[in-house]
Design a protein around this motif. Structure first.
Motif, PDB file in Angstrom:
ATOM      1  N   ALA A  54       0.822  -1.208   0.000  1.00  0.00           N
ATOM      2  CA  ALA A  54       0.000   0.000   0.000  1.00  0.00           C
ATOM      3  C   ALA A  54       0.857   1.259   0.000  1.00  0.00           C
ATOM      4  CB  ALA A  54      -0.939  -0.008   1.199  1.00  0.00           C
ATOM      5  N   ASN A  55       1.935   1.246   0.765  1.00  0.00           N
ATOM      6  CA  ASN A  55       2.827   2.412   0.792  1.00  0.00           C
ATOM      7  C   ASN A  55       3.476   2.648  -0.569  1.00  0.00           C
ATOM      8  OD1 ASN A  55       2.329   2.982   3.473  1.00  0.00           O
ATOM      9  ND2 ASN A  55       4.079   1.836   4.239  1.00  0.00           N
ATOM     10  N   TYR A  56       3.837   1.554  -1.233  1.00  0.00           N
ATOM     11  CA  TYR A  56       4.441   1.678  -2.558  1.00  0.00           C
ATOM     12  C   TYR A  56       3.425   2.225  -3.561  1.00  0.00           C
ATOM     13  CZ  TYR A  56       6.567   0.375  -7.003  1.00  0.00           C
ATOM     14  OH  TYR A  56       7.074   0.394  -8.281  1.00  0.00           O
ATOM     15  N   LEU A  57       2.215   1.707  -3.511  1.00  0.00           N
ATOM     16  CA  LEU A  57       1.183   2.153  -4.451  1.00  0.00           C
ATOM     17  C   LEU A  57       0.808   3.613  -4.198  1.00  0.00           C
ATOM     18  CD1 LEU A  57      -1.171  -0.977  -4.522  1.00  0.00           C
ATOM     19  CD2 LEU A  57       0.388  -0.212  -6.322  1.00  0.00           C
ATOM     20  N   SER A  58       0.697   3.980  -2.928  1.00  0.00           N
ATOM     21  CA  SER A  58       0.308   5.364  -2.624  1.00  0.00           C
ATOM     22  C   SER A  58       1.388   6.354  -3.048  1.00  0.00           C
ATOM     23  CB  SER A  58       0.015   5.509  -1.127  1.00  0.00           C
ATOM     24  OG  SER A  58       1.158   5.239  -0.357  1.00  0.00           O
ATOM     25  N   SER A  59       2.652   5.895  -3.073  1.00  0.00           N
ATOM     26  CA  SER A  59       3.738   6.785  -3.523  1.00  0.00           C
ATOM     27  C   SER A  59       3.637   7.063  -5.022  1.00  0.00           C
ATOM     28  CB  SER A  59       5.098   6.164  -3.200  1.00  0.00           C
ATOM     29  OG  SER A  59       5.338   5.006  -3.998  1.00  0.00           O
ATOM     30  N   MET A  60       2.973   6.172  -5.769  1.00  0.00           N
ATOM     31  CA  MET A  60       2.814   6.357  -7.216  1.00  0.00           C
ATOM     32  C   MET A  60       1.487   7.019  -7.573  1.00  0.00           C
ATOM     33  SD  MET A  60       4.303   2.849  -8.907  1.00  0.00           S
ATOM     34  CE  MET A  60       2.876   1.906  -8.371  1.00  0.00           C
ATOM     35  N   LEU A  61       0.636   7.191  -6.566  1.00  0.00           N
ATOM     36  CA  LEU A  61      -0.705   7.704  -6.827  1.00  0.00           C
ATOM     37  C   LEU A  61      -0.751   9.211  -6.591  1.00  0.00           C
ATOM     38  CD1 LEU A  61      -3.663   6.849  -7.458  1.00  0.00           C
ATOM     39  CD2 LEU A  61      -4.007   6.657  -4.994  1.00  0.00           C
ATOM     40  N   PRO A  62      -0.981   9.990  -7.648  1.00  0.00           N
ATOM     41  CA  PRO A  62      -1.078  11.439  -7.460  1.00  0.00           C
ATOM     42  C   PRO A  62      -2.391  11.785  -6.760  1.00  0.00           C
ATOM     43  CG  PRO A  62      -1.610  10.867  -9.717  1.00  0.00           C
ATOM     44  CD  PRO A  62      -1.170   9.599  -9.058  1.00  0.00           C
ATOM     45  N   VAL A  63      -2.302  12.513  -5.681  1.00  0.00           N
ATOM     46  CA  VAL A  63      -3.507  12.877  -4.937  1.00  0.00           C
ATOM     47  C   VAL A  63      -3.830  14.333  -5.240  1.00  0.00           C
ATOM     48  CG1 VAL A  63      -4.567  13.107  -2.669  1.00  0.00           C
ATOM     49  CG2 VAL A  63      -2.979  11.215  -3.129  1.00  0.00           C
ATOM     50  N   THR A  64      -4.853  14.531  -6.037  1.00  0.00           N
ATOM     51  CA  THR A  64      -5.280  15.886  -6.390  1.00  0.00           C
ATOM     52  C   THR A  64      -6.559  16.227  -5.621  1.00  0.00           C
ATOM     53  OG1 THR A  64      -6.569  15.049  -8.260  1.00  0.00           O
ATOM     54  CG2 THR A  64      -4.275  15.655  -8.681  1.00  0.00           C
ATOM     55  N   LEU A  65      -6.879  17.470  -5.565  1.00  0.00           N
ATOM     56  CA  LEU A  65      -8.091  17.947  -4.891  1.00  0.00           C
ATOM     57  C   LEU A  65      -8.104  17.602  -3.402  1.00  0.00           C
ATOM     58  CD1 LEU A  65     -10.732  16.951  -7.629  1.00  0.00           C
ATOM     59  CD2 LEU A  65      -9.499  19.124  -7.374  1.00  0.00           C
ATOM     60  N   GLY A  66      -6.914  17.297  -2.848  1.00  0.00           N
ATOM     61  CA  GLY A  66      -6.824  17.030  -1.414  1.00  0.00           C
ATOM     62  C   GLY A  66      -7.294  15.665  -0.980  1.00  0.00           C
ATOM     63  N   LYS A  67      -7.648  14.789  -1.922  1.00  0.00           N
ATOM     64  CA  LYS A  67      -8.083  13.432  -1.592  1.00  0.00           C
ATOM     65  C   LYS A  67      -7.973  12.566  -2.849  1.00  0.00           C
ATOM     66  CE  LYS A  67     -12.947  14.381  -2.644  1.00  0.00           C
ATOM     67  NZ  LYS A  67     -14.343  14.343  -2.148  1.00  0.00           N
ATOM     68  N   ILE A  68      -7.978  11.249  -2.669  1.00  0.00           N
ATOM     69  CA  ILE A  68      -7.959  10.348  -3.831  1.00  0.00           C
ATOM     70  C   ILE A  68      -9.294  10.446  -4.551  1.00  0.00           C
ATOM     71  CG2 ILE A  68      -7.744   7.964  -4.584  1.00  0.00           C
ATOM     72  CD1 ILE A  68      -6.053   7.383  -2.150  1.00  0.00           C
ATOM     73  N   ASN A  69      -9.232  10.653  -5.854  1.00  0.00           N
ATOM     74  CA  ASN A  69     -10.460  10.699  -6.653  1.00  0.00           C
ATOM     75  C   ASN A  69     -10.253   9.883  -7.934  1.00  0.00           C
ATOM     76  OD1 ASN A  69      -9.644  12.707  -8.966  1.00  0.00           O
ATOM     77  ND2 ASN A  69      -8.929  13.649  -7.048  1.00  0.00           N
ATOM     78  N   LYS A  70     -11.315   9.704  -8.689  1.00  0.00           N
ATOM     79  CA  LYS A  70     -11.268   8.844  -9.864  1.00  0.00           C
ATOM     80  C   LYS A  70     -10.239   9.306 -10.889  1.00  0.00           C
ATOM     81  CE  LYS A  70     -16.072   7.289  -9.493  1.00  0.00           C
ATOM     82  NZ  LYS A  70     -17.421   7.253 -10.132  1.00  0.00           N
ATOM     83  N   ASN A  71     -10.040  10.609 -10.996  1.00  0.00           N
ATOM     84  CA  ASN A  71      -9.087  11.129 -11.986  1.00  0.00           C
ATOM     85  C   ASN A  71      -7.641  10.768 -11.647  1.00  0.00           C
ATOM     86  OD1 ASN A  71     -11.166  12.343 -13.461  1.00  0.00           O
ATOM     87  ND2 ASN A  71     -11.082  14.207 -12.213  1.00  0.00           N
ATOM     88  N   ASP A  72      -7.380  10.446 -10.375  1.00  0.00           N
ATOM     89  CA  ASP A  72      -6.027  10.066  -9.967  1.00  0.00           C
ATOM     90  C   ASP A  72      -5.658   8.656 -10.423  1.00  0.00           C
ATOM     91  OD1 ASP A  72      -5.721  12.509  -8.658  1.00  0.00           O
ATOM     92  OD2 ASP A  72      -6.505  11.718  -6.771  1.00  0.00           O
ATOM     93  N   ILE A  73      -6.666   7.860 -10.708  1.00  0.00           N
ATOM     94  CA  ILE A  73      -6.430   6.447 -11.040  1.00  0.00           C
ATOM     95  C   ILE A  73      -6.398   6.302 -12.565  1.00  0.00           C
ATOM     96  CG2 ILE A  73      -7.238   4.080 -10.679  1.00  0.00           C
ATOM     97  CD1 ILE A  73      -8.747   5.116  -8.213  1.00  0.00           C
ATOM     98  N   SER A  74      -5.230   6.459 -13.129  1.00  0.00           N
ATOM     99  CA  SER A  74      -5.058   6.406 -14.583  1.00  0.00           C
ATOM    100  C   SER A  74      -4.954   4.960 -15.072  1.00  0.00           C
ATOM    101  CB  SER A  74      -3.793   7.163 -14.982  1.00  0.00           C
ATOM    102  OG  SER A  74      -2.646   6.524 -14.436  1.00  0.00           O
ATOM    103  N   GLU A  75      -5.006   4.782 -16.390  1.00  0.00           N
ATOM    104  CA  GLU A  75      -4.870   3.441 -16.971  1.00  0.00           C
ATOM    105  C   GLU A  75      -3.492   2.857 -16.674  1.00  0.00           C
ATOM    106  OE1 GLU A  75      -5.803   3.328 -21.086  1.00  0.00           O
ATOM    107  OE2 GLU A  75      -7.861   4.055 -20.826  1.00  0.00           O
ATOM    108  N   GLY A  76      -2.471   3.724 -16.696  1.00  0.00           N
ATOM    109  CA  GLY A  76      -1.115   3.259 -16.375  1.00  0.00           C
ATOM    110  C   GLY A  76      -1.018   2.770 -14.934  1.00  0.00           C
ATOM    111  N   PHE A  77      -1.673   3.485 -14.034  1.00  0.00           N
ATOM    112  CA  PHE A  77      -1.658   3.089 -12.628  1.00  0.00           C
ATOM    113  C   PHE A  77      -2.401   1.762 -12.436  1.00  0.00           C
ATOM    114  CE2 PHE A  77      -3.363   3.223  -8.271  1.00  0.00           C
ATOM    115  CZ  PHE A  77      -2.173   3.361  -7.571  1.00  0.00           C
ATOM    116  N   ILE A  78      -3.503   1.593 -13.154  1.00  0.00           N
ATOM    117  CA  ILE A  78      -4.274   0.345 -13.067  1.00  0.00           C
ATOM    118  C   ILE A  78      -3.430  -0.835 -13.557  1.00  0.00           C
ATOM    119  CG2 ILE A  78      -6.247  -0.910 -14.008  1.00  0.00           C
ATOM    120  CD1 ILE A  78      -7.813   1.708 -13.915  1.00  0.00           C
ATOM    121  N   LYS A  79      -2.647  -0.623 -14.612  1.00  0.00           N
ATOM    122  CA  LYS A  79      -1.769  -1.692 -15.112  1.00  0.00           C
ATOM    123  C   LYS A  79      -0.741  -2.083 -14.049  1.00  0.00           C
ATOM    124  CE  LYS A  79      -2.170  -0.746 -20.062  1.00  0.00           C
ATOM    125  NZ  LYS A  79      -1.448  -0.352 -21.300  1.00  0.00           N
ATOM    126  N   ASN A  80      -0.216  -1.072 -13.342  1.00  0.00           N
ATOM    127  CA  ASN A  80       0.717  -1.361 -12.245  1.00  0.00           C
ATOM    128  C   ASN A  80       0.031  -2.154 -11.129  1.00  0.00           C
ATOM    129  OD1 ASN A  80       2.974  -0.090 -13.369  1.00  0.00           O
ATOM    130  ND2 ASN A  80       2.411   1.914 -12.527  1.00  0.00           N
TER     131      ASN A  80
END
Length: 228
Positions: A54-80
């Motif tokens: 989880a720590n590794y994944l969260s380091s790759m996840l851009p958190v915009t708007l002050g919280k995790i939202n659908k736009n942060d979860i890109s196709e590239g991130f889903i492949k990872n």
């Protein structure tokens, strides 16, 4: 005063009682203390692994708007996510928004659901991880019947000491748990077999062996239990 034969019988009886106590006590100890300890160790180790993922994944996840939202979860991130799910043998993985909405799930049917359970709102949302061992054919924290033995772990994602979302990770521990159960069972069976052998030896050993045993007991604290 008791005869030598009567004393021998008492000695044999004491040996039988000791063997019986060992034969019963050791399996009970395994079931009541040893196996739960192994279970807790397996849970903690799996929780630690989930935390690292989880720590590794969260380091790759851009958190915009002050919280995790659908736009942060890109196709590239889903492949990872999908790659890590295979490499780390994760059977299910979810990403939650702070309000409990499922933004991503390896089971697409869960996307859009909202986790309103107390453990999520009062534990995970306050920055604490939450883990449960779910035995196969029982219900998970989300009230689903699980076909495998799994460890279900919720890992909060914190940014600047604020809760911005969470990961939910399911690990399959069926094989590991079966190995531990087999180990505990084999050790219990071995002790029972050894106790039975010891009892048989006590019953059928000759008077000569018993006499040697009694000679030793004359100078031991057990003498009072054997001789009146």
């Amino acid at each position: 005063m008791e005869t030598s034969s009567a004393t021998n019988q008492r000695a044999t009886g004491l040996l039988l009682v000791i063997s019986l106590i060992v034969a019963i006590a050791f399996p009970v100890y395994n079931l009541a203390f040893l196996y739960p300890s192994f279970d807790e160790l397996l849970k903690n180790n799996t929780e630690d692994e989930a935390l690292r993922v989880a720590n590794y994944l969260s380091s790759m996840l851009p958190v915009t708007l002050g919280k995790i939202n659908k736009n942060d979860i890109s196709e590239g991130f889903i492949k990872n996510l999908q790659t890590m799910q295979v490499e780390f043998k994760i059977i299910e993985l979810k990403i939650y928004a702070p309000d409990g909405e499922v933004l991503y799930s390896s089971d697409a049917e869960d996307i859009g659901d909202v986790n309103k359970n107390t453990y999520f709102q009062q534990i995970v949302a306050k920055g604490q991880k939450y883990t449960k061992v779910v035995p196969k054919e029982t219900k998970s924290l989300e009230n689903k019947i699980i076909k495998l033995d799994v460890v279900e772990t919720y890992i909060p994602v914190m940014k600047d000491n604020r809760f911005v979302g969470a990961f939910e990770i399911y690990y399959d521990i069926t094989q590991k748990k079966a190995l531990l159960s087999s180990l505990v069972s084999r050790s219990s069976i071995m002790v029972i077999i050894l106790s039975i052998i010891f009892m048989a030896m006590s019953l059928y050993s000759g008077p000569h062996c018993q006499d040697h045993f009694l000679v030793d007991l004359r100078y031991s604290p057990l003498r009072g239990y054997l001789v009146c």
